[in-house]
Design a protein around this motif. Structure first.
Motif, PDB file in Angstrom:
ATOM      1  N   LYS A  53       0.816  -1.220   0.000  1.00  0.00           N
ATOM      2  CA  LYS A  53       0.000   0.000   0.000  1.00  0.00           C
ATOM      3  C   LYS A  53       0.851   1.273   0.000  1.00  0.00           C
ATOM      4  O   LYS A  53       0.322   2.370  -0.033  1.00  0.00           O
ATOM      5  CB  LYS A  53      -0.943  -0.004   1.205  1.00  0.00           C
ATOM      6  CG  LYS A  53      -2.008  -1.094   1.096  1.00  0.00           C
ATOM      7  CD  LYS A  53      -2.924  -1.111   2.306  1.00  0.00           C
ATOM      8  CE  LYS A  53      -3.938  -2.244   2.177  1.00  0.00           C
ATOM      9  NZ  LYS A  53      -4.771  -2.360   3.391  1.00  0.00           N
ATOM     10  N   GLY A  54       2.179   1.121   0.046  1.00  0.00           N
ATOM     11  CA  GLY A  54       3.068   2.279  -0.024  1.00  0.00           C
ATOM     12  C   GLY A  54       3.215   2.754  -1.459  1.00  0.00           C
ATOM     13  O   GLY A  54       2.652   2.167  -2.387  1.00  0.00           O
ATOM     14  N   SER A 109       2.106   7.112  14.132  1.00  0.00           N
ATOM     15  CA  SER A 109       1.438   6.739  12.882  1.00  0.00           C
ATOM     16  C   SER A 109       2.368   6.874  11.685  1.00  0.00           C
ATOM     17  O   SER A 109       3.267   7.718  11.675  1.00  0.00           O
ATOM     18  CB  SER A 109       0.189   7.601  12.658  1.00  0.00           C
ATOM     19  OG  SER A 109       0.545   8.956  12.510  1.00  0.00           O
ATOM     20  N   ARG A 110       2.155   6.015  10.698  1.00  0.00           N
ATOM     21  CA  ARG A 110       2.885   6.040   9.430  1.00  0.00           C
ATOM     22  C   ARG A 110       2.002   5.392   8.377  1.00  0.00           C
ATOM     23  O   ARG A 110       1.387   4.370   8.607  1.00  0.00           O
ATOM     24  CB  ARG A 110       4.213   5.295   9.541  1.00  0.00           C
ATOM     25  CG  ARG A 110       4.996   5.271   8.218  1.00  0.00           C
ATOM     26  CD  ARG A 110       6.351   4.657   8.341  1.00  0.00           C
ATOM     27  NE  ARG A 110       7.281   5.427   9.141  1.00  0.00           N
ATOM     28  CZ  ARG A 110       7.964   6.488   8.700  1.00  0.00           C
ATOM     29  NH1 ARG A 110       7.789   6.917   7.468  1.00  0.00           N
ATOM     30  NH2 ARG A 110       8.801   7.118   9.506  1.00  0.00           N
ATOM     31  N   ARG A 111       1.970   6.015   7.184  1.00  0.00           N
ATOM     32  CA  ARG A 111       1.169   5.507   6.067  1.00  0.00           C
ATOM     33  C   ARG A 111      -0.290   5.306   6.483  1.00  0.00           C
ATOM     34  O   ARG A 111      -0.964   4.365   6.054  1.00  0.00           O
ATOM     35  CB  ARG A 111       1.746   4.196   5.525  1.00  0.00           C
ATOM     36  CG  ARG A 111       3.129   4.366   4.890  1.00  0.00           C
ATOM     37  CD  ARG A 111       3.695   3.044   4.407  1.00  0.00           C
ATOM     38  NE  ARG A 111       5.027   3.230   3.828  1.00  0.00           N
ATOM     39  CZ  ARG A 111       5.831   2.220   3.478  1.00  0.00           C
ATOM     40  NH1 ARG A 111       5.428   0.969   3.666  1.00  0.00           N
ATOM     41  NH2 ARG A 111       7.016   2.461   2.965  1.00  0.00           N
ATOM     42  N   GLY A 112      -0.750   6.191   7.367  1.00  0.00           N
ATOM     43  CA  GLY A 112      -2.154   6.150   7.756  1.00  0.00           C
ATOM     44  C   GLY A 112      -2.523   5.070   8.739  1.00  0.00           C
ATOM     45  O   GLY A 112      -3.713   4.821   8.970  1.00  0.00           O
ATOM     46  N   LYS A 113      -1.529   4.390   9.317  1.00  0.00           N
ATOM     47  CA  LYS A 113      -1.849   3.381  10.338  1.00  0.00           C
ATOM     48  C   LYS A 113      -0.847   3.448  11.475  1.00  0.00           C
ATOM     49  O   LYS A 113       0.179   4.117  11.374  1.00  0.00           O
ATOM     50  CB  LYS A 113      -1.899   1.980   9.725  1.00  0.00           C
ATOM     51  CG  LYS A 113      -0.615   1.477   9.087  1.00  0.00           C
ATOM     52  CD  LYS A 113      -0.880   0.096   8.471  1.00  0.00           C
ATOM     53  CE  LYS A 113       0.379  -0.557   7.943  1.00  0.00           C
ATOM     54  NZ  LYS A 113       0.097  -1.892   7.380  1.00  0.00           N
ATOM     55  N   SER A 114      -1.161   2.774  12.574  1.00  0.00           N
ATOM     56  CA  SER A 114      -0.295   2.806  13.752  1.00  0.00           C
ATOM     57  C   SER A 114       1.078   2.234  13.429  1.00  0.00           C
ATOM     58  O   SER A 114       1.207   1.314  12.622  1.00  0.00           O
ATOM     59  CB  SER A 114      -0.924   1.997  14.886  1.00  0.00           C
ATOM     60  OG  SER A 114      -2.124   2.592  15.312  1.00  0.00           O
ATOM     61  N   THR A 115       2.109   2.793  14.071  1.00  0.00           N
ATOM     62  CA  THR A 115       3.471   2.314  13.862  1.00  0.00           C
ATOM     63  C   THR A 115       3.702   0.999  14.613  1.00  0.00           C
ATOM     64  O   THR A 115       2.950   0.644  15.528  1.00  0.00           O
ATOM     65  CB  THR A 115       4.497   3.354  14.361  1.00  0.00           C
ATOM     66  OG1 THR A 115       4.191   3.674  15.720  1.00  0.00           O
ATOM     67  CG2 THR A 115       4.470   4.604  13.519  1.00  0.00           C
ATOM     68  N   ILE A 116       4.761   0.312  14.207  1.00  0.00           N
ATOM     69  CA  ILE A 116       5.113  -0.960  14.856  1.00  0.00           C
ATOM     70  C   ILE A 116       5.416  -0.741  16.333  1.00  0.00           C
ATOM     71  O   ILE A 116       4.984  -1.529  17.189  1.00  0.00           O
ATOM     72  CB  ILE A 116       6.314  -1.609  14.125  1.00  0.00           C
ATOM     73  CG1 ILE A 116       5.858  -2.126  12.748  1.00  0.00           C
ATOM     74  CG2 ILE A 116       6.923  -2.753  14.949  1.00  0.00           C
ATOM     75  CD1 ILE A 116       6.966  -2.690  11.878  1.00  0.00           C
TER      76      ILE A 116
END
Length: 336
Positions: A53-54, A109-116
């Motif tokens: 999705k990136g 957040s990154r790419r619209g979702k929570s980070t690892i």
């Protein structure tokens, strides 16, 4: 806005992302194969950002460069398996650096979702980044070319040195911009430049072509990061997939801020204290908006894109070369 493609009206308008899509097919599945692990949790963490999705900007650029160099050398568009491996390795190194960056920055957040690090915690995130990097190193060793191993190892060294440069700052105002550009090269452009150089070496013996590939990657890489820094001031959080003004909140003075300093010298004292006092971030943001910092940084990105186009235009014509001529325009006009 300056359009890189307009200087080359004889080239066909080739959409680089459409042309590169066929080579991109299954690339994320192949990355997941490189990340073969028995522990479910580690597997989930390592595969988290390889969801397709990136933007896939780096692998597409590297794959296009591989075919363009092959066409230049022997008029053959076929790509070697080793060249495709470089695109995979580059994306793995890039993603590992994102995982580690998010830990260092405390990003949620990154790419619209929570980070690892937000989901699994910082310690496990560091280990996941390390594992992705180790898997990339194994894939790199499998290519079996010491020159290529050396080139891609330089990227990993540059990423670390770039992070250290970002953690520090220059007291001398005149040295700040050079410091910023050096950090930008090491953290962003080195991976692109050296990956382009690696595929050119694997496909063509001419050192002049290796330098063309490297310079194209270096210039488009710096332009990409300049625009990324601009978007931190011009994009909304929904578009970026991460909070805006994030760099200021991290205490970082990027291109738009450094240019704004020329009109608002009072920014200098805020830069030195890394925007740590209450109201610093908001005031600095306002100064940037009132200045021509965003326009100046964008103009600088255009100049780097122009250099990239001048370099790649030295290769013999091919659909891939023409796509690489068009690519800088997508860098300059992106909104996320």
């Amino acid at each position: 806005m300056y359009c890189c493609g307009k200087a080359h009206n004889n080239e066909k308008n080739v959409d680089p992302f459409k042309l590169g899509q066929k080579d991109l097919k299954n690339i994320y599945e192949d990355i997941k194969k490189e990340l073969f692990v028995s522990t479910d949790e580690l597997k989930d963490m390592c595969e988290y950002y390889f969801d397709g999705k990136g933007k896939a900007f780096r692998p597409i650029l590297v794959l296009l460069m591989a075919r363009a160099c092959n066409m230049h050398f022997n008029n053959c568009r076929e790509m070697f398996a080793s060249q495709r491996s470089i695109a995979i390795i580059a994306e793995m190194i890039h993603t590992a650096s994102l995982v580690h960056d998010d830990v260092i920055d405390g990003s949620d957040s990154r790419r619209g979702k929570s980070t690892i690090n937000r989901i699994w915690g910082e310690r496990k995130a560091v280990l996941a980044g390390d594992f992705i990097l180790s898997a990339a190193s194994v894939a790199l060793a499998r290519i079996g070319d010491t020159a290529i191993v050396s080139i891609l190892s330089q990227v990993i060294e540059d990423l670390v040195r770039g992070e250290f440069l970002q953690l520090g700052s220059k007291e001398n105002e005149n040295e700040r911009f050079a410091h910023y550009l050096e950090k930008t090269f090491k953290k962003t452009a080195s991976l692109i430049a050296n990956s382009c150089k690696a595929v050119s070496i694997l496909g063509c013996p001419d050192p002049k072509v290796h330098e063309i590939a490297y310079q194209y990657g270096k210039n488009i890489g710096i332009a990409f990061q300049l625009i990324d820094d601009v978007l931190d001031f011009t994009s909304c959080a929904d578009q970026m997939g991460k909070p805006t003004a994030a760099d200021l909140r991290l205490g970082l003075a990027t291109g738009p801020v450094l240019f704004a300093c020329q009109q608002f010298p009072e920014l200098n004292v805020m830069i030195m204290r890394r925007f740590c006092l209450p109201g610093d971030v908001e005031l600095a943001w306002q100064y940037v908006q009132q200045s021509d910092g965003v326009q100046q940084a964008t103009y600088l990105a255009q100049r780097y894109c122009h250099k990239a186009v001048a370099e790649i235009s030295k290769l013999h014509p091919s659909p891939e070369r023409d796509a690489l001529i068009q690519l800088p325009e997508t860098v300059l006009t992106r909104t996320k």
